[in-house]
Design an enzyme around this catalytic site. Sequence first.
Site, PDB file in Angstrom:
ATOM      1  N   SER A  52       0.821  -1.222   0.000  1.00 64.28           N
ATOM      2  CA  SER A  52       0.000   0.000   0.000  1.00 64.28           C
ATOM      3  C   SER A  52       0.848   1.262   0.000  1.00 64.28           C
ATOM      4  CB  SER A  52      -0.973  -0.006   1.181  1.00 64.28           C
ATOM      5  OG  SER A  52      -0.249  -0.067   2.385  1.00 64.28           O
TER       6      SER A  52
ATOM      7  N   ARG B 284       0.672  -8.194 -17.751  1.00 69.64           N
ATOM      8  CA  ARG B 284       0.682  -8.014 -19.202  1.00 69.64           C
ATOM      9  C   ARG B 284       2.058  -8.135 -19.836  1.00 69.64           C
ATOM     10  NH1 ARG B 284      -4.501  -8.890 -20.821  1.00 69.64           N
ATOM     11  NH2 ARG B 284      -5.948  -7.706 -19.561  1.00 69.64           N
TER      12      ARG B 284
HETATM   13  C1  LIG Z   1      -3.226 -13.276 -20.110  1.00 69.13           C
HETATM   14  C2  LIG Z   1      -4.538 -12.630 -19.754  1.00 69.13           C
HETATM   15  C3  LIG Z   1      -5.700 -13.069 -20.354  1.00 69.13           C
HETATM   16  C4  LIG Z   1      -6.932 -12.492 -20.031  1.00 69.13           C
HETATM   17  N1  LIG Z   1      -8.070 -12.926 -20.635  1.00 69.13           N
HETATM   18  C5  LIG Z   1      -9.257 -12.402 -20.317  1.00 69.13           C
HETATM   19  C6  LIG Z   1     -10.467 -12.847 -20.911  1.00 69.13           C
HETATM   20  O1  LIG Z   1     -10.454 -13.734 -21.755  1.00 69.13           O
HETATM   21  N2  LIG Z   1     -11.629 -12.284 -20.540  1.00 69.13           N
HETATM   22  C7  LIG Z   1     -11.696 -11.303 -19.584  1.00 69.13           C
HETATM   23  O2  LIG Z   1     -12.786 -10.842 -19.258  1.00 69.13           O
HETATM   24  N3  LIG Z   1     -10.577 -10.840 -19.013  1.00 69.13           N
HETATM   25  C8  LIG Z   1      -9.362 -11.354 -19.345  1.00 69.13           C
HETATM   26  N4  LIG Z   1      -8.229 -10.883 -18.764  1.00 69.13           N
HETATM   27  C9  LIG Z   1      -8.340  -9.737 -17.833  1.00 69.13           C
HETATM   28  C10 LIG Z   1      -8.259 -10.185 -16.369  1.00 69.13           C
HETATM   29  O3  LIG Z   1      -9.300 -11.077 -16.054  1.00 69.13           O
HETATM   30  C11 LIG Z   1      -8.328  -8.963 -15.442  1.00 69.13           C
HETATM   31  O4  LIG Z   1      -9.595  -8.352 -15.576  1.00 69.13           O
HETATM   32  C12 LIG Z   1      -7.302  -7.899 -15.732  1.00 69.13           C
HETATM   33  O5  LIG Z   1      -6.052  -8.491 -16.011  1.00 69.13           O
HETATM   34  C13 LIG Z   1      -7.161  -6.978 -14.532  1.00 69.13           C
HETATM   35  O6  LIG Z   1      -6.575  -7.714 -13.483  1.00 69.13           O
HETATM   36  P1  LIG Z   1      -6.968  -7.496 -11.962  1.00 69.13           P
HETATM   37  O7  LIG Z   1      -8.417  -7.734 -11.752  1.00 69.13           O
HETATM   38  O8  LIG Z   1      -6.007  -8.284 -11.133  1.00 69.13           O
HETATM   39  O9  LIG Z   1      -6.574  -5.933 -11.792  1.00 69.13           O
HETATM   40  P2  LIG Z   1      -7.392  -4.783 -11.069  1.00 69.13           P
HETATM   41  O10 LIG Z   1      -8.762  -4.698 -11.601  1.00 69.13           O
HETATM   42  O11 LIG Z   1      -6.574  -3.542 -11.191  1.00 69.13           O
HETATM   43  O12 LIG Z   1      -7.451  -5.231  -9.584  1.00 69.13           O
HETATM   44  C14 LIG Z   1      -6.254  -5.278  -8.803  1.00 69.13           C
HETATM   45  C15 LIG Z   1      -6.446  -6.277  -7.686  1.00 69.13           C
HETATM   46  O13 LIG Z   1      -7.435  -5.779  -6.782  1.00 69.13           O
HETATM   47  C16 LIG Z   1      -8.217  -6.881  -6.287  1.00 69.13           C
HETATM   48  N5  LIG Z   1      -9.613  -6.701  -6.726  1.00 69.13           N
HETATM   49  C17 LIG Z   1     -10.066  -5.840  -7.675  1.00 69.13           C
HETATM   50  N6  LIG Z   1     -11.389  -5.916  -7.779  1.00 69.13           N
HETATM   51  C18 LIG Z   1     -11.798  -6.838  -6.893  1.00 69.13           C
HETATM   52  C19 LIG Z   1     -13.062  -7.377  -6.551  1.00 69.13           C
HETATM   53  N7  LIG Z   1     -14.169  -6.970  -7.144  1.00 69.13           N
HETATM   54  N8  LIG Z   1     -13.118  -8.303  -5.607  1.00 69.13           N
HETATM   55  C20 LIG Z   1     -12.001  -8.736  -4.992  1.00 69.13           C
HETATM   56  N9  LIG Z   1     -10.751  -8.289  -5.264  1.00 69.13           N
HETATM   57  C21 LIG Z   1     -10.656  -7.341  -6.214  1.00 69.13           C
HETATM   58  C22 LIG Z   1      -7.607  -8.153  -6.874  1.00 69.13           C
HETATM   59  O14 LIG Z   1      -6.660  -8.647  -5.969  1.00 69.13           O
HETATM   60  C23 LIG Z   1      -6.940  -7.646  -8.128  1.00 69.13           C
HETATM   61  O15 LIG Z   1      -5.888  -8.474  -8.584  1.00 69.13           O
HETATM   62  C24 LIG Z   1      -6.995 -11.448 -19.081  1.00 69.13           C
HETATM   63  C25 LIG Z   1      -5.811 -11.014 -18.471  1.00 69.13           C
HETATM   64  C26 LIG Z   1      -4.590 -11.582 -18.792  1.00 69.13           C
HETATM   65  C27 LIG Z   1      -3.331 -11.079 -18.117  1.00 69.13           C
END
Ligand SMILES: Cc1cc2nc3c(=O)[nH]c(=O)nc-3n(C[C@H](O)[C@H](O)[C@H](O)COP(=O)(O)OP(=O)(O)OC[C@H]3O[C@@H](n4cnc5c(N)ncnc54)[C@H](O)[C@@H]3O)c2cc1C
Length: 295
Positions: A81, A245
């Site tokens: 944080s 990414r």
């Molecule tokens: C190789 C790859 C393939 C992908 N393919 C797809 C796909 O086919 N379809 C698709 O829809 N997306 C896809 N994604 C997107 C992926 O599912 C995530 O939405 C995106 O990478 C953002 O990641 P994140 O949620 O960790 O990040 P952020 O949204 O920035 O969140 C950061 C962190 O905060 C926490 N967090 C955020 N929101 C919540 C919540 N609501 N509840 C609990 N904890 C939370 C989690 O720990 C999260 O890791 C892909 C991503 C990658 C890297």
Amino acid sequence: MKINIITEPKIYVIGSQVVNNSELKRFLNDEGISNWETDTQVPGEKLIEHGGRLCYMSFRKPRPGGNKSYIKHILEVKHGSVLEHCVFTIVITGISRRCCEQLTRQRVGWSPSQLSQRFVDETDDNTITVVLPPEMRRHYYEYLRFEKSKHDYDEEINRQNIYRPLNPTDSSKLFESWKNTLEVSAETYESLSEELYEKMPESLGKTARRKAAREAARSVLPNCTETKIQITCNARALRHFIELRAEPSADAEIRILAINLLYVLRDISPNVFGDYDVLANENGVAYALTQYPKV
Ligand SMILES: Cc1cc2nc3c(=O)[nH]c(=O)nc-3n(C[C@H](O)[C@H](O)[C@H](O)COP(=O)(O)OP(=O)(O)OC[C@H]3O[C@@H](n4cnc5c(N)ncnc54)[C@H](O)[C@@H]3O)c2cc1C
């Protein structure tokens, strides 16, 4: 219709923080701390260290190693944080709408402002700007090579007054069919924008008609249409994005963006982004790894 092809994203870090040293000193004086200093010149790194030290009021006897070692410890113990005190405003151009759609999936610590396709004409000057998918690069270069040899060959034919056709390679044909499809989309977009505008009642006013026409016409634009975005994001969120990414299974265009972003940020703030190893993949697109993921 002209197709303007972009092969690499551009990154501009247009904003980062400054530290108000007199206020910082006032706080330390009020707490009876007279001797705290840090060795970093990067304001965001200083604010991270200050935030971390405030948690434990550990200003008086800093461990050796300076800010670099302090931030390394933060990464080791996952006290993530405090990295949120380091913030950047970054403009990215030369990415496709498709890539940007992936970029804006980051929900936490990201504030995006993206170019509007309702307000901005995507075929201004009879040109559409598109981003070449990395897998298409070699076919594009092959097409350019073929076009050049065709041109040279035509000149030679004219000189010698002979005719022998030069056959395009599969690669150059593949690129050409991609380009032709984009041309059709862009031309349809342009004519739809104009015709829909004309068919709307004048009473709506020019701006509303133009917006409504582009809003419908953009449905035929290709996924690879270039977009521009400004994001304000903190170092913790940027690290998370790079880890997601810049990893080998990520889509190639966003992986290139993530690696380029890492290079830029590593130059600006080596203590926060210096722990990544950039490695070469067999398909030519690099990837990055760290031993401190998701802090
Ligand atoms: C190789 C790859 C393939 C992908 N393919 C797809 C796909 O086919 N379809 C698709 O829809 N997306 C896809 N994604 C997107 C992926 O599912 C995530 O939405 C995106 O990478 C953002 O990641 P994140 O949620 O960790 O990040 P952020 O949204 O920035 O969140 C950061 C962190 O905060 C926490 N967090 C955020 N929101 C919540 C919540 N609501 N509840 C609990 N904890 C939370 C989690 O720990 C999260 O890791 C892909 C991503 C990658 C890297």
